[in-house]
Design an enzyme around this catalytic site. Structure first.
Site: not given
Ligand code: PEP
Ligand code: MG
Length: 943
Positions: A24, A94, A103, A105, A362, A482, A798, A865, A885
Site C-alpha cells: 500500500k 492503515r 482485510g 489487518m 494494487r 469481504h 528420482s 517424485c 523433470y
Molecule cells: C518419496 O519418498 O518422496 C517418495 C516419492 O516415495 P514415497 O512417498 O512412496 O515414500
C-alpha cells in the site's frame, strides 16, 4: 552510526519499495509520483514493525521521533494541525504488508477527532451530522482495533437507536442521532474499559500505530500467512494519511473498482462499486448494497437482480450517471494505472465534494478464469509480453479451473429448487449441510461433514471457517465484500448479497420465501450463477478450454523442466496426459494391489509366506496383475517415458487385521490357499511387526531379503514393455525400473544385478529387442552423500523428497504434523518442510547429489517424485539445480507446468537474459502500435 530511516513521506518512496513500505505504501508513493490525486501522508516501514517486535512489542523513541517529525511536515503540507480545534488535521492509520492480505489487518479512520475538535468542526462545517458520524466511527474503530472491543457490540447500539427512531438505514439517522451515538459509544467504552475515551490526538496516534503493528500477529493474519506462504518476518508497514471524506453529504462517495472485471476478466465496461455519503469500510463491509460505477455495469446488475430500469435509475444510479465528471476522472486514472503497472488494478477511492481522491491501488485479486483472460487479453492488446503474462498468474490458482461444477442434467432438473439468488461472487459449485458460524463450519468439517456456511455477512475472523466450507452464502454485501474478496482469493465457491434470505444465527436457521432451513439441512450453491438450491446436486469435474490452452502453450514453450506425473493406474495416467503430463515419474507398485479383493489376497499371500515355495506361489498370483497394470499404464501414456518403482512399503501394512471378523475371514482364505493355519498367519504378523516401520524392512531391503520379488517385478515390466512395443511399433518405449530406499552403493548393485539378469533373460527368451534403464531413488541422506558411487550403477535418479525430508530432519512424515504447529508458532520453522522443500538442508543434499552424480555419469537423468514436485516454490529450486523433470499428482500437472515456466523466467532474469526478452517485447509493442496506427489511418482515409 547513522540512524535507520523508519519513516518515508509519500513523496520519498516509489513502487519498487514494497519490501520496506509494504504494498500500500509503495503504491501510494508511486501514485503520488504519477501526479494522481493522493491525499498526502507518510509510511512507517516494515523494519519499524520488526523492531517493535524485537523490542518486546514497544515502539522505541527513535521511531516515534521520526513519526513526530513527519507528522509536523504533514501538518505543514496540509496547512492543518492534529488536535487543533480551529483547523484540525484528521488522519487514517492503515496497515500494509509486502504481500496484499485483504482485510486481514487493521485500519483506523478519522483519527485526531475528540470532543473539542468535533464541536468546532461541527460549527465550522455547518454539517454536524457528518462530524458526529465520523466521530462515532472513530470511537468504534479505535475501540475495536486498539482495545479489542468488537465492532459488533457497537452495531447493537446502532440497531437499538434505529429501532427507537423507527428507521432502517444508517443514512436515515440525523445529526442529533449521530451525536447521541457518539455519546453512547464513549459511555460504552468507559464501562467496558474503565477509562475515558482518549481525547489526546498524539496519544490516539501512537496507540493506533502500535495496534496496527500488533495486528500483524492476530489470528486471522497468521492463518492467512500460512495459507499463502507469507513469512512472518516480513512485518507490516503503517500508513498515516490525511483524511478525505466520502461521508460529508450527497456530493461525496467512496468506492472500490477494478481496471477489469475480477470475476471474469472482461474489459467490456468499467467495473466497480460505490456508495454515496459513506466512508471506506462501508463498501466492503456489505452493510449497504453498493451501486455500480458504470451505467452498463449498473444495467447488467439490475437485470440480474430483477430490478426495473426505472427503479435502478431512481434508487441505484451508476457513478457515470450521478457524477459524470468524477466518473470521467476515475476512468482516466483507471487507464493510466493499468498502463503503468502492466497488470489489472484494484483501486479504492473517495469522492469529497465531487473531487476524486485515490486511496489505494494494487494488483487485483481475481478468479483463475479471470486471471487467464486478463493475461491473454493483455498480450493481445500489446500491454504485456508473454513472459509478463505468465508471471501474472499464480500457479496454485489453476487448481480452481480444475474444480467441479454441477452436473448439467442434474442442475436442469433442479431449477424448481432454486430458493434464492444473489451475486455470483466466486465461481465453482458446492453442496453441504448448512451451518451458521465459522466455528461450527470448522468443527463440522473436522468431523468429516461437508458444510455450506450461511452468514449475514462475513468478517475476516471467519476465514478459517470459510476455508473448510464447500460454499459460502452471505445475505449482505456486494462483489467487493469481504466474503467475495476472500472467497475469490481462496478459490472457494461463494454467493454474496443474497438479500431474500433472513438469517437467525441464534435459532440456527434461515428463512426464504416462507420456507425455513435449519442447521444441518443440505443446500447447493452455484458461485458462477449466484443461485442457491434446496438439496444436493452432484458435481462433475471441470473442463479446460480456450484461454487455458493458449496460456499453457506459452508456459510449455517457456519452461525447460519436463513435467511428469505420479500415477498408479491407467486412469490416473490418462487424466494426467490430458492435463499435459509428459511421462510418468513414479508408479508406486504397492498401490496397485488395493483395488480388488483378489489383488489384496495375492499380496497378502506374499506377506505371510514362510518359505520360498509359498512365496513362489504368491508371486505367481501377483505377476499377471502386475504385467496387466504396467501394460495399461504404458498404453495410457502412448509411448511417453514411464518410471516404475519396485515394491516399497513395509509388508505388514498389507496384513489382514485379525481383530475384525472381516480380517479373520480374509486370513482364513489365505491360510487355506497356502496350506497353513490361522496361527501361522498370526505368527507371521507378529514377526513382521516393526517398532519403526518407516525405517524398517521396506524398499530395496525387501529385494535383498527376497530377490524373487524384484525378479518377478522386472519380468512383469519387461514383458509388458515388449508387448506394448510390438503393438505400437513406432513408440519404442524404454521402461525405467527404479529401485527405492537405497543407502549403500553395494545394496543398489546387488538389486540392480537381479533386475538386469531377469530383464535380459526375458528379452533373450522372447527373442525381442528392448532397451530399458535401471535407476534409483535418492531418498536416504546417505545415498545423497554417496551419489558419486551410486551413479556408477544408477542410470537415473528420482529424488524422493518425502523420505529425504523425513530422514534429513529425523522426524516421521506421518507424525510430524502433531508438533510442527508449535514450531510455526515459535517461528522456528516458517512452513511445512513436507510441502515446500527445505532449501537450506534437504536442498544441500540434493545439490550435492546432483553434482556428484553428474561427475560420475554426465548424462544421468534427474527428476523428483516427492510431493514437492507439484509445489511452485520447490519447483523453482529444482529448476535452478538443474533437474530434468518434476513429477506430481495428475491434478497438479498444470500448476507444475506454469511454475516451471515462471522458474525459467526468473532464472533468466537472474542471469541477465531479461534484457533480450525486454527487447523482444519492445519490438512486439512497437509492431502492435504500428498496426493500430495503420488501422486508424485506414479508417480516417475511408471517412
Ligand atoms: C518419496 O519418498 O518422496 C517418495 C516419492 O516415495 P514415497 O512417498 O512412496 O515414500
Ligand atoms: Mg519414499
Amino acid at each position: 552510526m547513522a540512524t535507520k530511516k523508519y519513516v518515508y513521506k509519500f513523496t520519498e518512496g516509489n513502487g519498487s519499495m514494497r519490501e520496506l513500505l509494504g504494498g500500500k505504501g509503495a503504491n501510494l508513493a508511486e501514485m503520488a509520483s504519477l501526479d494522481l490525486p493522493v491525499p498526502m501522508g507518510f509510511t512507517i516501514t516494515t523494519e519499524a514493525c520488526n523492531q517493535y517486535y524485537a523490542d518486546g512489542e514497544k515502539i522505541n523513541e527513535e521511531i516515534m521521533s521520526q513519526v513526530q517529525k513527519n507528522l509536523t511536515w504533514l501538518e505543514k503540507f496540509m496547512g492543518k494541525k492534529l488536535g487543533d480545534p480551529k483547523n484540525p488535521l484528521l488522519v487514517s492509520v492503515r496497515s500494509g504488508a509486502r504481500a496484499s492480505m485483504p482485510g486481514m489487518m487493521d485500519t483506523i479512520l478519522n483519527l485526531g477527532i475528540n470532543d473539542e475538535v468535533a464541536e468546532a468542526m461541527a460549527e465550522a462545517s455547518n454539517n454536524p451530522r457528518f462530524v458526529y458520524d465520523s466521530y462515532r466511527r472513530f470511537v468504534q474503530m479505535f475501540s475495536d482495533v486498539v482495545m479489542g472491543l468488537s465492532k459488533k457490540r457497537f452495531e447493537v447500539i446502532i440497531d437499538e437507536l434505529k429501532e427507537e427512531k423507527g428507521v432502517k438505514l444508517d443514512v436515515e439517522l440525523d445529526a442529533d442521532d449521530m451525536k447521541t451515538l457518539t455519546k453512547k459509544f464513549k459511555e460504552f467504552y468507559k464501562t467496558e474499559k474503565g477509562e475515558e475515551f482518549p481525547q489526546d490526538p498524539p496519544v490516539q496516534l501512537e496507540r493506533a500505530i502500535e495496534a496496527v503493528f500488533r495486528s500483524w500477529n492476530n489470528e486471522r493474519a497468521i492463518f492467512y500467512r500460512k495459507m499463502n506462504d507469507i513469512p512472518s518476518d516480513w512485518g507490516t508497514a503503517v500508513n498515516v494519511q490525511s483524511m478525505v471524506f466520502g461521508n460529508m453529504g450527497t456530493d461525496c462517495a467512496t468506492g472500490v473498482c477494478f481496471t477489469r472485471n475480477p470475476s471474469t476478466g472482461s474489459n467490456a465496461y468499467f467495473y466497480g462499486e460505490y456508495l454515496i455519503n459513506a466512508q471506506g469500510e462501508d463498501v466492503v463491509a456489505g452493510v449497504r448494497t453498493p451501486q455500480q460505477i458504470s451505467k452498463k455495469g449498473s444495467q447488467e446488475w439490475a437485470k440480474g437482480m430483477g430490478i426495473s430500469e426505472k427503479e435502478r435509475k431512481e434508487k441505484y444510479p451508476s457513478l457515470e450517471e450521478s457524477m459524470p465528471e468524477t466518473f470521467q476522472a476515475l476512468d482516466d486514472v483507471r487507464k493510466k494505472l493499468e498502463a503503468h503497472y502492466h497488470d489489472m488494478q484494484d483501486m479504492e477511492f473517495t469522492i469529497q465534494d465531487r473531487r476524486l481522491f485515490m486511496l489505494q491501488t494494487r494488483n487485483g485479486k481475481r478468479t483463475a478464469a479471470a486471471a487467464l483472460k486478463v493475461a491473454v487479453d493483455m498480450v493481445a492488446e500489446g500491454l504485456v509480453s508473454e513472459d509478463e503474462a505468465l508471471m501474472m498468474v499464480e500457479p496454485k490458482q489453476l487448481d480452481d479451473l480444475l474444480h467441479p461444477t454441477f452436473d448439467a442434467a442434474a442442475l436442469k432438473a433442479k431449477q424448481s429448487d432454486i430458493i434464492a439468488k444473489g451475486l455470483a461472487a466466486s465461481p465453482g459449485a458446492g453442496s453441504g449441510q448448512v451451518v451458521f458460524t465459522a466455528t461450527d463450519a470448522k468443527a463440522w468439517a473436522e468431523e468429516g461433514k461437508k458444510v455450506v456456511l450461511v452468514r449475514l455477512e462475513t468478517s475476516p475472523e471467519d476465514i478459517e471457517g470459510m476455508h473448510v466450507s464447500q460454499a459460502i452464502v452471505t445475505v449482505r454485501g456486494g462483489m467487493t465484500s469481504h466474503a467475495a474478496v476472500v472467497a475469490r482469493g481462496m478459490g472457494a465457491c461463494c454467493v454474496s448479497g443474497c438479500g431474500d434470505i433472513s438469517v437467525s444465527e441464534e435459532k440456527r436457521q434461515f428463512t426464504v420465501n416462507g420456507e425455513t432451513f435449519k442447521e444441518g439441512d443440505v443446500i447447493s450453491v452455484d458461485g458462477t450463477t449466484g443461485c442457491v438450491y434446496r438439496g444436493e446436486i452432484p458435481t462433475v469435474p471441470a473442463t479446460i478450454s480456450g484461454n487455458f490452452k493458449k496460456f499453457m502453450d506459452w508456459a510449455d514453450a517457456r519452461r525447460t523442466l519436463k513435467i511428469r506425473t505420479n500415477a498408479d493406474t491407467p486412469g490416473d495416467a490418462a487424466r494426467a496426459v490430458e492435463f499435459g503430463a509428459e511421462g510418468v515419474g513414479l508408479v508406486r507398485t504397492e498401490h496397485m494391489f488395493f483395488n480388488t479383493p483378489e489383488r489384496i489376497k495375492a499380496i497378502r499371500m506374499l506377506c505371510v509366506s514362510r518359505n520360498s515355495e509359498q512365496r513362489a506361489k504368491a508371486l505367481a498370483e501377483l505377476e499377471p496383475y502386475q504385467q496387466e497394470d504396467f501394460y495399461g499404464i504404458f498404453e495410457a501414456m502412448k509411448g511417453r517415458s514411464v518410471t516404475i518403482r519396485l515394491l516399497d512399503p513395509p509388508l505388514h501394512e498389507f496384513l489382514p487385521n485379525l481383530e475384525t471378523a472381516e480380517g479373520k475371514a480374509a486370513a482364513k482364505e489365505i491360510a487355506k490357499d497356502l496350506g497353513i493355519t490361522l496361527k501361522d498367519i498370526a505368527q507371521a504378523a507378529a514377526e513382521l511387526h516393526e517398532f519403526n516401520p518407516m525405517m524398517g524392512h521396506r524398499g530395496c531391503r525387501l529385494d535383498v531379503t527376497y530377490p524373487e520379488i524384484g525378479a518377478m517385478q522386472a519380468r512383469a515390466i519387461i514383458n509388458a514393455a515388449i508387448d506394448i512395443n510390438k503393438k505400437h511399433r513406432n513408440w519404442k518405449l524404454v521402461p525405467e525400473i527404479m529401485i527405492p530406499l537405497v543407502g549403500e552403493p553395494k545394496e543398489l548393485e546387488y538389486v540392480a544385478n537381479i533386475v538386469k539378469a531377469e530383464a535380459d533373460k526375458v528379452i533373450a527368451d522372447r527373442k525381442a529387442k528392448l532397451e530399458y534403464k535401471v535407476g534409483t531413488m535418492i531418498e536416504i541422506p546417505r545415498a545423497a552423500l554417496l551419489s558419486g558411487e551410486i551413479a556408477k550403477t544408477a542410470e537415473f535418479y528420482s529424488f524422493g523428497t518425502n523420505d529425504l525430508t523425513q530422514m534429513t530432519f529425523g522426524f516421521s512424515r506421518d507424525d510430524a504434523g502433531k508438533f510442527l504447529g508449535d514450531y510455526y508458532d515459535k517461528h522456528i520453522y516458517e512452513n511445512d518442510p513436507f510441502a515446500h522443500v527445505d532449501v537450506a538442508g534437504v536442498g544441500q543434499l540434493i545439490k550435492m547429489a546432483v553434482a556428484a552424480g553428474k561427475a560420475t555419469r554426465p548424462d544421468i537423468h534427474l527428476g523428483v517424485c516427492g510431493e514437492h514436485g507439484g509445489d511452485p516454490a520447490s519447483i523453482e529450486f529444482f529448476n535452478e539445480v538443474g533437474l530434468n523433470y518434476v513429477s506430481c499428482s495428475p491434478y497438479r500437472v498444470p500448476i507444475a507446468r506454469l511454475a516451471a515456466a515462471q522458474a525459467a523466467i526468473r532464472l533468466d532474469r537472474k542471469n541477465g537474459v531479461a534484457a533480450k526478452v525486454v527487447k523482444k517485447v519492445q519490438a512486439k509493442k512497437a509492431a502492435v502500435k504500428k498496426a493500430a496506427a495503420k488501422k486508424t489511418a485506414k479508417k480516417a482515409a475511408k471517412k
